[in-house]
Design a protein around this motif. Structure first.
Motif, PDB file in Angstrom:
ATOM      1  N   ARG A  89      18.732   7.987 -24.139  1.00 22.33           N
ATOM      2  CA  ARG A  89      17.637   9.725 -25.648  1.00 22.33           C
ATOM      3  C   ARG A  89      19.672  10.542 -25.776  1.00 22.33           C
ATOM      4  N   ASP A  90      20.465   9.694 -25.165  1.00 24.16           N
ATOM      5  CA  ASP A  90      21.576  10.900 -24.590  1.00 24.16           C
ATOM      6  C   ASP A  90      22.784  10.130 -25.588  1.00 24.16           C
ATOM      7  N   GLY A  91      22.104   8.710 -26.376  1.00 20.15           N
ATOM      8  CA  GLY A  91      22.655   7.916 -27.311  1.00 20.15           C
ATOM      9  C   GLY A  91      23.334   6.759 -26.691  1.00 20.15           C
ATOM     10  N   ARG A  92      22.894   6.576 -24.888  1.00 15.22           N
ATOM     11  CA  ARG A  92      24.126   5.253 -24.475  1.00 15.22           C
ATOM     12  C   ARG A  92      23.266   4.308 -25.039  1.00 15.22           C
ATOM     13  N   ARG A  93      23.440   3.120 -25.241  1.00 12.90           N
ATOM     14  CA  ARG A  93      23.609   2.037 -25.462  1.00 12.90           C
ATOM     15  C   ARG A  93      23.167   0.874 -23.753  1.00 12.90           C
ATOM     16  N   ILE A  94      21.514  -0.032 -23.590  1.00 15.24           N
ATOM     17  CA  ILE A  94      21.605  -0.332 -21.878  1.00 15.24           C
ATOM     18  C   ILE A  94      21.964  -1.609 -22.696  1.00 15.24           C
ATOM     19  N   ASP A  95      22.967  -2.610 -22.430  1.00 13.09           N
ATOM     20  CA  ASP A  95      23.693  -3.228 -22.793  1.00 13.09           C
ATOM     21  C   ASP A  95      23.525  -4.460 -21.778  1.00 13.09           C
ATOM     22  N   LEU A  96      22.526  -5.090 -20.892  1.00 10.34           N
ATOM     23  CA  LEU A  96      22.694  -5.952 -19.949  1.00 10.34           C
ATOM     24  C   LEU A  96      23.771  -6.680 -20.142  1.00 10.34           C
ATOM     25  N   PRO A 133       0.104   7.515  -6.315  1.00 13.17           N
ATOM     26  CA  PRO A 133      -0.703   7.343  -7.584  1.00 13.17           C
ATOM     27  C   PRO A 133      -0.602   7.716  -9.396  1.00 13.17           C
ATOM     28  N   PHE A 134      -0.208   8.385  -9.052  1.00 15.71           N
ATOM     29  CA  PHE A 134      -0.107   9.595 -10.391  1.00 15.71           C
ATOM     30  C   PHE A 134       0.998  10.038 -10.710  1.00 15.71           C
ATOM     31  N   PRO A 135       1.652   9.959 -11.776  1.00 19.49           N
ATOM     32  CA  PRO A 135       2.793  10.081 -12.332  1.00 19.49           C
ATOM     33  C   PRO A 135       2.724  11.857 -12.498  1.00 19.49           C
ATOM     34  N   VAL A 136       4.319  11.846 -12.724  1.00 17.43           N
ATOM     35  CA  VAL A 136       4.870  13.338 -12.536  1.00 17.43           C
ATOM     36  C   VAL A 136       4.482  13.908 -14.476  1.00 17.43           C
ATOM     37  N   PRO A 137       3.841  14.877 -14.589  1.00 13.69           N
ATOM     38  CA  PRO A 137       3.413  14.769 -15.927  1.00 13.69           C
ATOM     39  C   PRO A 137       4.895  15.026 -17.004  1.00 13.69           C
ATOM     40  N   GLY A 138       4.554  14.556 -17.935  1.00 15.02           N
ATOM     41  CA  GLY A 138       5.905  13.998 -19.221  1.00 15.02           C
ATOM     42  C   GLY A 138       6.849  13.627 -18.362  1.00 15.02           C
ATOM     43  N   GLN A 139       6.843  12.331 -17.018  1.00 18.66           N
ATOM     44  CA  GLN A 139       8.155  11.279 -17.262  1.00 18.66           C
ATOM     45  C   GLN A 139       8.044  10.312 -18.061  1.00 18.66           C
ATOM     46  N   THR A 140       9.162   9.676 -17.750  1.00 15.98           N
ATOM     47  CA  THR A 140       8.973   8.569 -18.871  1.00 15.98           C
ATOM     48  C   THR A 140      10.059   8.127 -18.556  1.00 15.98           C
ATOM     49  N   VAL A 141      10.218   6.079 -18.497  1.00 13.73           N
ATOM     50  CA  VAL A 141      10.712   5.336 -17.699  1.00 13.73           C
ATOM     51  C   VAL A 141      12.188   5.470 -18.179  1.00 13.73           C
TER      52      VAL A 141
END
Length: 809
Positions: free
Chosen positions: A317-324, A140-148
């Motif tokens: 964040r490490d510079g990789r492009r998310i290209d489907l 139910p609750f996220p870990v503090p600081g977690q991101t997508v």
């Protein structure tokens, strides 16, 4: 009002007598009182169920027992996700050598478990088919600081663990993502394509600006609220947390008739039989979870308002492009016309955003299959028992077939198996899965987006950035300074949706007599008959209320759309937002980039060089694809026949190599079908006449599995027969003794690929050097010369005039 009275009179027999009317009124009054008490008691149970569910550490509504294999909180970048193994119920045998089946649950405000909510769910279908099943849920609750990004990386780690648990299985797991989990899975598959088998995304939005005017009103919300600053405000009021109840409230606002009346009246009218179903659903619908403020801000800025996923603009964040376009697994998109949360344009618009043509899809080695249901709603896509027994059962049973489909764009339809179907033993179950090739014009007919609307949404995105910057500069520091965790918890508890559950629970002393009264009524229930005139009038009144609320919704949505179009269609506002007046397309088109065109050109060179490489396996598969390519559709019977005979004809090829063989030969045929067919005798060189006849018999068996061939496919099969005969040793000897300097090209072969020959005009010849091809400017490529290679904006020019009745600026 007269039609209402007429209907009432007709339903009640149109005859009244004072004594009968009095008895009917007394019976209805007693039944209505009893139903009211029973309804309130069900609502009390709902409130108690909600409080009990929210107090659990790991609440979910899964209908299966599970075993936790990995806890995402133990990963280097911890998240509140878990990988669980589904323990099969008694009587279900699992074959560990079969492809694993993984369901990822949507985290869109509700709690986990919807993918395994019922026995007839996605997990239930896969278990009955014998697949080992896994479930990726959350807490139910996220870990503090977690991101997508942390969640995406965790899902990749979970899939790697599943693969390690099945070393004897060469196929990668089939992964199912519902709603929000769908776009999250696509991000993961774009970053780590080697971890994924076929991907089924059900009701998942990927293109957030797409939609037809008059429909999909939720896409206007960001613009009408002034952008994502409201999301930041909600996160600050939650002291770094975003309450999922706000998302649920947005869903409920889409259909006020169902939310405010129909759902509750259905329970009241059928309280004797509807209570358990209602409570079961409310256990999930009311299980609100919490997201980190950073997570929801990322989602709203980059997806809902920015629409950056479907245009390859997202960077990690490490510079990789998310290209489907990096996804190498077949993608099955399942959506519905009855879905107002993820309508078909938002589920399929990404295809048009990323690709110039089907040739572009093929060059990227992607297989995209879409299925559009006619009626089911958003939740019905992955909850409805009828959908699971039909569509999901067929997708699961034929995942190997989907995995072997050549690259391209297909529409699939699930129909009832005809009683007169040919080879019915090759059809799995009571339904038939058919695939029809499609092009981007078919997608455009579904998406129906307008270039001028794209400019409006692009304006919203830039205005949103401005407003968010102003909020963060002048308001956010003050609000963060005064908000405390206690105040944030109090605000969450006071949310109207949460209060609706709590006020009707045992915590309210006014509900104390309800269970006693309800028990007494159930012991001596006096249900009124369906034909009671007052009960009929009650149903008619309910219909009137429902229609009134539907009318309100239509007026509200129409005004919202008109307001959005008027505000963000102003040229001065678009210019102030930084959009040039001459920009034809505001979204970047990844398929039109020079480096992408160079990739396409290099890919064609590689394919051309491999036309005459191979052996009889390549010849058989090339011939099969050629013959089946003449048919408007293909179905599972072709694959079942091919799979049944593969062990005899091609015993040394495993399934993975077999799928690679299919794709390679498809590329060759697509590149130059004329040269590919001429090379068949070369590939069969060294084979005996008996072996060649056996190969052709195999081809005939496969292509005839779905019944009698049409004229076009039959002519193609005859051409293959001639080419295979040409490869026989005696045919070569006769050719050598004839004294002719060369063989005349068969007339049928000349007729197979006129389009291919036309396409080759102006292209470098086979003798051209590689440096000459690379020196060719991208604008000279045939993609820009052929009319079907149009950008999405060009394809939409025919739609620049809005449909009649729609609003415009």
């Amino acid at each position: 009002m007269f039609p209402v009275f007429a209907s009432f009179a007709e339903a009640t027999g149109a005859f009244w007598d004072p004594l009968g009317a009095g008895r009917a009124a007394m019976s209805y009054w007693r039944d209505a009182c009893e139903r009211s008490v029973l309804y309130l008691d069900v609502m009390r149970q709902r409130g108690n169920q909600y409080l009990e569910h929210m107090e659990q550490t790991k609440p979910n509504v899964l209908g299966f027992d599970t075993e936790v294999l990995m806890d995402g909180r133990q990963l280097p970048n911890p998240v509140n996700y878990e990988l669980m193994r589904i323990i099969p119920p008694a009587g279900i045998d699992i074959d560990e050598s079969m492809r694993p089946f993984v369901v990822v649950d949507p985290r869109a405000g509700h709690g986990p478990g919807i993918g395994g909510f019922k026995p007839d769910s996605e997990i239930g279908v896969a278990l009955r088919a014998g697949h080992p099943c896994y479930f990726i849920g959350f807490l139910p609750f996220p870990v503090p600081g977690q991101t997508v990004e942390d969640v995406v990386e965790a899902e990749v780690e979970f899939l790697k663990h599943v693969i390690e648990r099945h070393p004897e299985t060469v196929e990668k797991p089939m992964v199912v993502g519902n709603c929000q989990a769908g776009w999250q899975l696509m991000m993961a598959a774009a970053l780590e394509p080697a971890c994924f088998g076929p991907i089924l995304i059900a009701g998942a939005p990927l293109s957030y600006w797409a939609g037809e005017r008059g429909k999909a009103p939720m896409r206007y919300s960001g613009g009408l609220l002034g952008g994502s600053w409201v999301t930041a405000l909600a996160g600050d009021l939650g002291h770094g947390h975003f309450d999922g109840a706000w998302l649920v409230q947005n869903f409920e606002k889409l259909n006020p008739a169902n939310t405010l009346w129909t759902k509750q009246y259905r329970l009241y009218a059928n309280v004797d039989t509807e209570a358990q179903r209602y409570l079961q659903f409310e256990r999930w619908w009311g299980g609100h979870v919490v997201l980190n403020a950073e997570e929801i801000q990322y989602i709203v800025d980059n997806l809902f308002i920015g629409n950056r996923l479907s245009t390859a603009q997202l960077m990690t964040r490490d510079g990789r492009r998310i290209d489907l376009r990096n996804v190498r697994s077949p993608i099955v998109v399942f959506c519905s016309k009855g879905d107002d949360i993820t309508p078909p344009p938002q589920a399929l618009g990404w295809v048009e955003d990323l690709y110039d043509s089907v040739d572009d899809i093929i060059a990227n080695e992607q297989t995209i299959v879409y299925c559009v249901h006619d009626t089911t709603g958003h939740l019905g896509i992955f909850v409805s028992g009828s959908v699971s027994r039909k569509e999901h059962a067929e997708f699961t049973a034929n995942m190997d077939y989907i995995d072997i489909l050549p690259p391209g764009l297909y529409e699939t339809q699930v129909t009832e198996k005809p009683a007169s179907a040919a080879n019915p033993d090759l059809v799995d179950g009571d339904y038939l899965l058919e695939f029809s090739p499609r092009n981007l014009d078919d997608i455009d007919g579904i998406v129906r987006n307008l270039p001028e609307d794209e400019r409006r949404f692009a304006t919203v995105a830039r205005i949103s950035d401005i407003n968010l910057g102003l909020y963060r500069r002048y308001w956010q520091p003050w609000l963060q300074a005064v908000m405390t965790p206690e105040a944030a918890r109090w605000i969450r508890r006071m949310h109207p949706i949460r209060l609706g559950y709590k006020l009707l629970s045992d915590r309210n002393p006014l509900t104390v007599p309800l269970p006693v009264m309800a028990e007494g009524i159930r012991a001596n229930r006096h249900a009124v008959e369906a034909g009671n005139p007052f009960r009929v009038a009650e149903g008619m009144l309910s219909d009137q209320i429902e229609r009134s609320l539907e009318g309100y919704r239509e007026v509200r949505d129409s005004l919202s759309e008109r307001l959005f179009m008027q505000i963000y269609g102003q040229p001065w506002l678009q210019i102030m937002a930084g959009l040039g007046a001459s920009e034809a397309r505001v979204l970047p088109n990844p398929g039109a980039q020079p480096e992408h065109r160079r990739f396409i050109s290099q890919r064609k060179q590689e394919v051309h060089a491999s036309i005459e490489r191979g052996n009889s396996h390549h010849a058989v598969m090339r011939a099969l694809i050629f013959v089946l390519g003449g048919a408007p559709t293909t179905d599972e019977r072709n694959f079942q026949s091919l799979k049944a005979t593969r062990a005899e004809v091609e015993p040394n090829i495993d399934l993975t190599s077999f799928k690679a063989l299919v794709r390679d030969q498809f590329f060759i045929l697509k590149h130059d079908s004329h040269a590919a067919l001429e090379a068949l005798p070369v590939l069969l060189a060294g084979e005996s006449a008996e072996a060649i006849d056996g190969h052709f018999a195999h081809i005939e068996q496969v292509v005839s599995a779905r019944g009698t061939l049409d004229e076009k496919s039959q002519s193609r099969l005859m051409l293959v027969r001639k080419l295979f005969d040409k490869a026989k040793p005696q045919a070569k000897e006769e050719k050598g003794t004839s004294g002719s300097g060369g063989s005349a090209e068969p007339k049928a072969l000349q007729e197979t690929a006129p389009e291919s020959r036309a396409a080759e005009q102006g292209e470098p010849t086979a003798a051209a050097t590689q440096s000459e091809r690379q020196a060719e400017p991208p604008t000279a490529s045939k993609e820009t010369a052929k009319p079907e290679h149009r950008t999405p904006s060009q394809r939409r020019k025919k739609r620049r005039t809005p449909p009649s009745g729609s609003s415009s600026s």
